[in-house]
Design an enzyme around this catalytic site. Structure first.
Site, PDB file in Angstrom:
ATOM      1  N   LYS A  11       0.687  -1.090  -0.078  1.00 46.24           N
ATOM      2  CA  LYS A  11       0.034  -0.026  -0.044  1.00 46.24           C
ATOM      3  C   LYS A  11       0.908   1.274  -0.215  1.00 46.24           C
ATOM      4  O   LYS A  11       2.081   1.151  -0.587  1.00 46.24           O
ATOM      5  CB  LYS A  11      -0.999  -0.203   1.128  1.00 46.24           C
ATOM      6  CG  LYS A  11      -1.747  -1.304   1.372  1.00 46.24           C
ATOM      7  CD  LYS A  11      -2.959  -1.214   2.051  1.00 46.24           C
ATOM      8  CE  LYS A  11      -3.538  -2.618   2.558  1.00 46.24           C
ATOM      9  NZ  LYS A  11      -4.881  -2.542   3.015  1.00 46.24           N
ATOM     10  N   GLU A  96      -9.719  -0.334  -1.914  1.00 50.86           N
ATOM     11  CA  GLU A  96      -9.427   1.202  -1.560  1.00 50.86           C
ATOM     12  C   GLU A  96      -9.541   2.171  -2.571  1.00 50.86           C
ATOM     13  O   GLU A  96      -9.771   3.136  -2.607  1.00 50.86           O
ATOM     14  CB  GLU A  96      -7.803   1.052  -0.779  1.00 50.86           C
ATOM     15  CG  GLU A  96      -8.049   0.463   0.326  1.00 50.86           C
ATOM     16  CD  GLU A  96      -6.678  -0.430   1.088  1.00 50.86           C
ATOM     17  OE1 GLU A  96      -5.681  -0.052   0.470  1.00 50.86           O
ATOM     18  OE2 GLU A  96      -6.976  -0.998   1.877  1.00 50.86           O
ATOM     19  N   GLU A 166     -11.554 -10.359  -1.837  1.00 47.83           N
ATOM     20  CA  GLU A 166     -11.146  -9.520  -0.480  1.00 47.83           C
ATOM     21  C   GLU A 166     -12.515  -8.976   0.004  1.00 47.83           C
ATOM     22  O   GLU A 166     -13.004  -7.707  -0.606  1.00 47.83           O
ATOM     23  CB  GLU A 166     -10.148  -8.521  -0.839  1.00 47.83           C
ATOM     24  CG  GLU A 166      -8.791  -8.795  -1.502  1.00 47.83           C
ATOM     25  CD  GLU A 166      -7.920  -7.719  -1.179  1.00 47.83           C
ATOM     26  OE1 GLU A 166      -6.881  -8.244  -0.391  1.00 47.83           O
ATOM     27  OE2 GLU A 166      -7.843  -6.809  -1.621  1.00 47.83           O
ATOM     28  N   GLY A 172      -7.868  -5.112   6.556  1.00 49.08           N
ATOM     29  CA  GLY A 172      -7.079  -4.145   7.332  1.00 49.08           C
ATOM     30  C   GLY A 172      -7.817  -3.967   8.884  1.00 49.08           C
ATOM     31  O   GLY A 172      -7.535  -3.426   9.511  1.00 49.08           O
ATOM     32  N   SER A 213      -7.135  -9.525   6.353  1.00 49.64           N
ATOM     33  CA  SER A 213      -6.603  -9.755   7.539  1.00 49.64           C
ATOM     34  C   SER A 213      -5.877 -11.186   7.666  1.00 49.64           C
ATOM     35  O   SER A 213      -6.052 -11.877   8.685  1.00 49.64           O
ATOM     36  CB  SER A 213      -7.513  -9.645   8.800  1.00 49.64           C
ATOM     37  OG  SER A 213      -7.899  -8.004   8.604  1.00 49.64           O
TER      38      SER A 213
HETATM   39  C1  PEP Z   1      -5.043  -5.811   1.296  1.00 51.40           C
HETATM   40  O1  PEP Z   1      -4.182  -4.755   1.549  1.00 51.40           O
HETATM   41  O2  PEP Z   1      -5.406  -6.138   0.287  1.00 51.40           O
HETATM   42  C2  PEP Z   1      -5.306  -6.490   2.401  1.00 51.40           C
HETATM   43  C3  PEP Z   1      -6.017  -7.511   2.318  1.00 51.40           C
HETATM   44  O3  PEP Z   1      -4.981  -5.984   3.493  1.00 51.40           O
HETATM   45  P1  PEP Z   1      -4.849  -6.692   4.986  1.00 51.40           P
HETATM   46  O4  PEP Z   1      -4.003  -7.988   4.988  1.00 51.40           O
HETATM   47  O5  PEP Z   1      -3.964  -5.603   6.030  1.00 51.40           O
HETATM   48  O6  PEP Z   1      -6.334  -7.026   5.437  1.00 51.40           O
END
Ligand code: PEP
Length: 261
Positions: A11, A96, A166, A172, A213
């Site tokens: 990120k 995002e 996702e 996150g 996560s």
């Molecule tokens: C992501 O950035 O796609 C993500 C899954 O973040 P995290 O693993 O921190 O949830």
């Protein structure tokens, strides 16, 4: 058997010097692990550093976004030809970007075509909001996203495509989907939609990742699910030890699975 992938989404973190250090530490820990595709996705500014750091190893580099045009009056944007030689993979449609930067199914589709046309590998992100999940709309939402992203893409191109499921509520937040939830959507919804579009054989060949996560503790259970071929990892991928441990766990499971076939 599909080869597993651990894709690290750093990120908007790390200046180039920090990204180099992290890539060096990861290289030292997992460069020998050839049974898992490790893909490091740093911010654009660090792409060259990370590319040089992992060159000659099994680790690949990905960008976090791209524009669909080849060049032109798009201030602040980066095109696929600019990424060539620095990155092999490109994350497209991360939630995002959909949430904060007006990414739509239509722009995801344009970007996907641009990436495929230049021979890079897209990691296409799909996923539902908490409200959509609560309303029982996960299947409809995610299936529609998969269809929209792949509009106009021929089956012969699917070998290049990676899809990352996702759930937005899991990114996150420290609240990962359960392995069963992740399997259900990666299997019935993502792979099921691929089968509807392209037939079973192609659907079975596409790598589907789970993201949200994941960490060194939960990756084992997630990777034991039959339709999950890897993870897109945010927070945990910023820690060399934790990310490397996730790669090692995945490699061990892959080896164990291969030996039982
Ligand atoms: C992501 O950035 O796609 C993500 C899954 O973040 P995290 O693993 O921190 O949830």
């Amino acid at each position: 058997m599909r080869k597993p992938m651990m894709a690290a989404n750093w990120k908007m973190n790390l200046i180039p010097a920090e990204a180099t250090l992290l890539a060096q530490a990861i290289r030292a820990a997992v460069a020998e692990v050839s049974s898992v595709d490790s893909v490091l996705c740093p911010p654009y500014l660090a792409l060259a550093n990370v590319h040089h750091t992992v060159q000659g190893s099994t680790i690949a580099v990905g960008a976090q976004n791209v524009h669909w045009a080849e060049s032109g009056a798009y201030t602040g944007e980066i095109s696929v030809p600019m990424l060539k030689g620095l990155a092999e993979y490109v994350i497209i449609g991360h939630s995002e970007r959909r949430q904060y930067f007006a990414e739509t199914d239509e722009t995801v589709n344009k970007k996907l075509h641009a990436v495929l046309n230049h021979g890079l590998f897209p990691i296409v992100c799909v996923g539902e909001t908490l409200a959509q999940n609560d309303a029982g709309d996960t299947h409809a939402v995610v299936s529609a996203q998969v269809k929209a992203a792949l509009a106009g893409v021929e089956g012969s191109r699917l070998a290049q495509v990676v899809i990352a499921y996702e759930p937005i509520w899991a990114i996150g937040t420290g609240r990962a989907a359960t392995a069963a939830q992740a399997q259900a959507t990666c299997g019935k919804t993502v792979r099921g939609t691929l089968a509807e579009l392209y037939g079973d054989e192609i659907a079975q060949s596409v790598r589907v990742l789970y993201g949200g996560s994941t960490n060194a503790k939960n990756i084992g259970e997630i990777m034991q699910q039959p339709d999950i071929d890897g993870a897109l990892i945010g927070g945990a991928s910023l820690k060399a030890d934790e990310y490397s441990s996730m790669v090692q766990t995945t490699a061990a499971l892959y080896k164990a699975n291969a030996s039982t076939r």
